[in-house]
Design an enzyme around this catalytic site. Structure first.
Site, PDB file in Angstrom:
ATOM      1  CB  CYS A  82      23.490  14.385 -21.062  1.00 16.77           C
ATOM      2  SG  CYS A  82      22.125  15.160 -21.736  1.00 16.77           S
ATOM      3  CB  CYS A  86      17.988  17.283 -16.469  1.00 12.26           C
ATOM      4  SG  CYS A  86      17.354  17.330 -18.211  1.00 12.26           S
ATOM      5  CB  CYS A  89      20.057  13.718 -14.987  1.00 12.87           C
ATOM      6  SG  CYS A  89      20.701  12.497 -16.266  1.00 12.87           S
ATOM      7  CB  CYS A 126      14.741   0.352 -22.129  1.00 10.46           C
ATOM      8  SG  CYS A 126      13.123  -0.236 -21.666  1.00 10.46           S
ATOM      9  CB  CYS A 158      11.482   0.802 -25.325  1.00 13.99           C
ATOM     10  SG  CYS A 158      11.129   2.529 -24.841  1.00 13.99           S
ATOM     11  CB  CYS A 218       7.494   4.766 -23.417  1.00 19.23           C
ATOM     12  SG  CYS A 218       7.954   4.395 -21.819  1.00 19.23           S
ATOM     13  NE  ARG A 288       8.916   0.994 -17.349  1.00 19.92           N
ATOM     14  CZ  ARG A 288       8.256   1.194 -18.546  1.00 19.92           C
ATOM     15  NH1 ARG A 288       6.848   0.731 -18.936  1.00 19.92           N
ATOM     16  NH2 ARG A 288       8.596   2.187 -19.332  1.00 19.92           N
TER      17      ARG A 288
END
Length: 347
Positions: A82, A86, A89, A126, A158, A218, A288
């Site tokens: 990525c 962030c 992460c 997901c 998802c 979501c 969740r």
């Protein structure tokens, strides 16, 4: 100003404390939204009132979801590549965490993940990639695999693919994707403290694109990144106002090699208060318990399900989760019912 009912919760009387939180649940059940002051009062709930607060949250949860729990299964379909920064992460460009790095998995691996999801009792599969947003090859691969997964396993899909344009969101919708995950992660006021390569509004714009394309949204966040209670309330209310369908609440797993490594601001009781606040702020939405529950809720994990109504089963993206059998045993001990494939999680 804090409403009188909530201000009274500081009393030493267990009966009075129970009445305060029960009264708040009554109002939520009557369709009245909680205020910012009430949400902050939930997060500041004294520990000796925690069971009364959870009882109030459970009353709201029970009305909309009974004792049913929906299970989700994550597939890290593209790892560690990525370009975003962030700070929480392990897959970001600034992370030094030792994790697998690979491009998008092939068809066979994605289908194998779907098979495991179905075997583990998940209703939703997901598909997650580490990226700012999907390139043409990646979005085309998702378009191709989704109908096949649905034919073989009857799973809801998802997709978590990063930032999306209106056109990309519509393509996913046309392919049969049921919902898209794109976490806002924290309140907008605090967001620049955890990421600089995109904005909080960029994330909200993706959610609007998902909504406009006719898919479910979501979106949730991560607790324990140094934010204030007001930031969590801001996030919970934003998700409510957007009409987000499913809200994953993560608790920071401070992974070695990330800027937040070593951070440990949470205790299990506060985590339960966070879940209760999200339930009372979003009464009919799926809440969740997501990443970090094993680390921060620890032996109190079962109590979290008196507020939340779904779990990830199995491992997370780059970290291990609790053994699936331990989750099944926990749900059995609670007397809760797993939502089976093809069933709706709500009423």
């Amino acid at each position: 100003m804090t409403p009188p009912a909530v201000a009274d919760s500081s009393t030493n009387s267990p009966v009075a404390a129970s009445q305060v939180w029960s009264s708040l649940a009554d109002r939520v059940l009557a369709g009245l939204p909680i205020t910012e002051a009430e949400a902050l009062a939930v997060l500041a709930c004294p520990d000796n009132e925690l069971l009364s607060l959870l009882d109030a949250a459970y009353r709201v949860r029970r009305k909309h979801f009974g004792n049913r729990v929906q299970l989700y299964f994550l597939m890290n379909a593209k790892s560690g590549l990525c370009p975003e920064d962030c700070s929480y992460c392990s897959q970001s460009k600034i992370s030094k965490a030792e994790i697998p790095k690979y491009n998008l998995l092939d068809r066979e691996r994605l289908l194998e993940g779907a098979r495991i999801a179905a075997e583990q009792g998940a209703c939703t599969y997901c598909i997650v990639i580490s990226a700012r947003g999907p390139n043409e090859r990646e979005i085309s691969a998702v378009e191709a695999i989704v109908p096949e997964i649905k034919r073989q396993h009857d799973l809801k899909i998802c997709a978590c693919l990063g930032l999306l344009s209106d056109e990309q969101a519509q393509r996913l919708s046309n392919a049969g994707v049921d919902r898209v995950n794109h976490n806002v992660n924290t309140g907008g006021t605090y967001y620049s403290k955890i990421c600089t390569t995109h904005t909080h509004e960029d994330r909200v714009a993706t959610l609007r694109s998902v909504r406009d394309a006719g898919m479910e949204m979501c979106s949730g966040g991560i607790v324990g990144m140094g934010e204030q209670p007001a930031d969590l309330v801001e996030m919970a209310f934003l998700l409510r106002d957007l009409g987000v369908h499913s809200i994953p609440v993560n608790f920071l797993n401070a992974i070695d090699g990330t800027p937040l490594a070593g951070r440990s601001d949470l205790d299990p009781r506060y985590c339960l208060k966070v879940l209760a606040m999200f339930r009372l702020a979003n009464p009919d939405r799926e809440i969740r318990i997501a990443g970090g529950r094993e680390i921060h809720l620890r032996s109190l994990q079962p109590l979290g399900l008196y507020a939340a109504n779904s779990l990830f089963v199995g491992d997370y993206l780059t970290t291990k989760g609790q053994a699936p059998q331990a989750d099944y045993d926990m749900l059995t001990d609670l007397g809760f019912e797993v939502v089976m494939t093809g069933e709706a999680a709500g009423n």
